[in-house]
Design an enzyme around this catalytic site. Sequence first.
Site, PDB file in Angstrom:
ATOM      1  N   GLY A 157      -7.522   7.481 -38.004  1.00  0.00           N
ATOM      2  CA  GLY A 157      -7.643   6.049 -37.803  1.00  0.00           C
ATOM      3  C   GLY A 157      -9.094   5.628 -37.674  1.00  0.00           C
ATOM      4  O   GLY A 157      -9.996   6.451 -37.459  1.00  0.00           O
ATOM      5  N   CYS A 158      -9.330   4.333 -37.785  1.00  0.00           N
ATOM      6  CA  CYS A 158     -10.704   3.825 -37.756  1.00  0.00           C
ATOM      7  C   CYS A 158     -11.341   3.979 -36.376  1.00  0.00           C
ATOM      8  O   CYS A 158     -12.459   4.502 -36.255  1.00  0.00           O
ATOM      9  CB  CYS A 158     -10.739   2.372 -38.217  1.00  0.00           C
ATOM     10  SG  CYS A 158      -9.569   1.282 -37.370  1.00  0.00           S
ATOM     11  N   TYR A 159     -10.661   3.545 -35.323  1.00  0.00           N
ATOM     12  CA  TYR A 159     -11.199   3.724 -33.970  1.00  0.00           C
ATOM     13  C   TYR A 159     -11.403   5.207 -33.642  1.00  0.00           C
ATOM     14  O   TYR A 159     -12.470   5.595 -33.141  1.00  0.00           O
ATOM     15  CB  TYR A 159     -10.271   3.091 -32.938  1.00  0.00           C
ATOM     16  CG  TYR A 159     -10.387   1.594 -32.762  1.00  0.00           C
ATOM     17  CD1 TYR A 159     -11.610   0.972 -32.496  1.00  0.00           C
ATOM     18  CD2 TYR A 159      -9.253   0.793 -32.812  1.00  0.00           C
ATOM     19  CE1 TYR A 159     -11.693  -0.394 -32.305  1.00  0.00           C
ATOM     20  CE2 TYR A 159      -9.329  -0.583 -32.623  1.00  0.00           C
ATOM     21  CZ  TYR A 159     -10.555  -1.177 -32.366  1.00  0.00           C
ATOM     22  OH  TYR A 159     -10.644  -2.532 -32.171  1.00  0.00           O
TER      23      TYR A 159
END
Length: 342
Positions: A157-159
């Site tokens: 995921g991005c985070y």
Amino acid sequence: MSLDNQHIKIRSAVLGAAGYSGAELCALLTANPYFELCYAFASAGREPEPFASLYPRFQQQIDILVEPWSDNLIEKLDIDAAFLALPHEASEEIAPKLLAKGIKVFDLSGAFRLKQPELYPQYYGYAHQHPELLAQAVYSLMEWQTGPLGDLVSVPGCYPTACSLALLPVLKAHLVADDCIPVISATSGVSGAGRKASLSTSFCEVGLNAYGFFKHRHRPEIEQNLGRKVVFTPHLGNFKRGILATCVVNLKAGVTPEQVTEAFTAAYQHKPLIRFSSKSPNVADVAGTPFCDLFWQQDGEQLVIMSAIDNLLKGAAAQAMQAANVRFAKPEIAGLLPGALV
């Protein structure tokens, strides 16, 4: 490595091509000389539509028709790789069918990121229907990838990408106090919520606010990566794309700034998509790029690490492209940077 001695291009399809991350994948695959974008699919029920009509900035660059998806198409697909930029449950349903046909799957959803199936009802809101695939899926945080990539690749995921790239060097070097719980505050642009219109992500409504306290689905993914609990608070900011993560840890007594610098240097000196910044990074400097910019500041036993990425690229499509390059034995950053054929 020259293109002349490579095999035939890797035939690829993007499922979810109408969304932001899917569109970026289409662009990256088109730019990568080792891959061929053969199909672009969107949700069932849509009318076929030229990609450039969905994203006019790609006019005269990407000439492909975005077609409605149907599982009946799987038997007819003549491809080597499928990139899934789909909702989690849709990816979980489609991936096994593609794998059964011998197609390599690169999944950008959260469907295969967590190794514990019991976490899915709590953080994703549904029970995992294919827990056997969680063990098979290879999680591709590429700067920390050591083993081979298999037929099912789960793109982080991005985070978690931004936070893990910031914290892993000092954790792996055993510089962080054993009882420290990292505190992470991260702000994402509105593109992280997807393309579907919503009042809560309208530019006229968004200022700066926190959300997902203790319950955000990326929290267990970050904890899985770091091997310890974290306090993670995501924020929504009034900008299009990018993530800025502020990560705070307590170091062990006596850890020097030189040791911290050495930890980051040793981890990333041969990683071309990591950049060290001399000041706090700005999301404007990474937007539209595959880079992660890092900066750290120490005061005694306290360490603050700043990380900036483009959520749609390093946090999604570009990392998927990195993984696919490695999986098919191509240069890792092919198609990601000008002149990246090495």
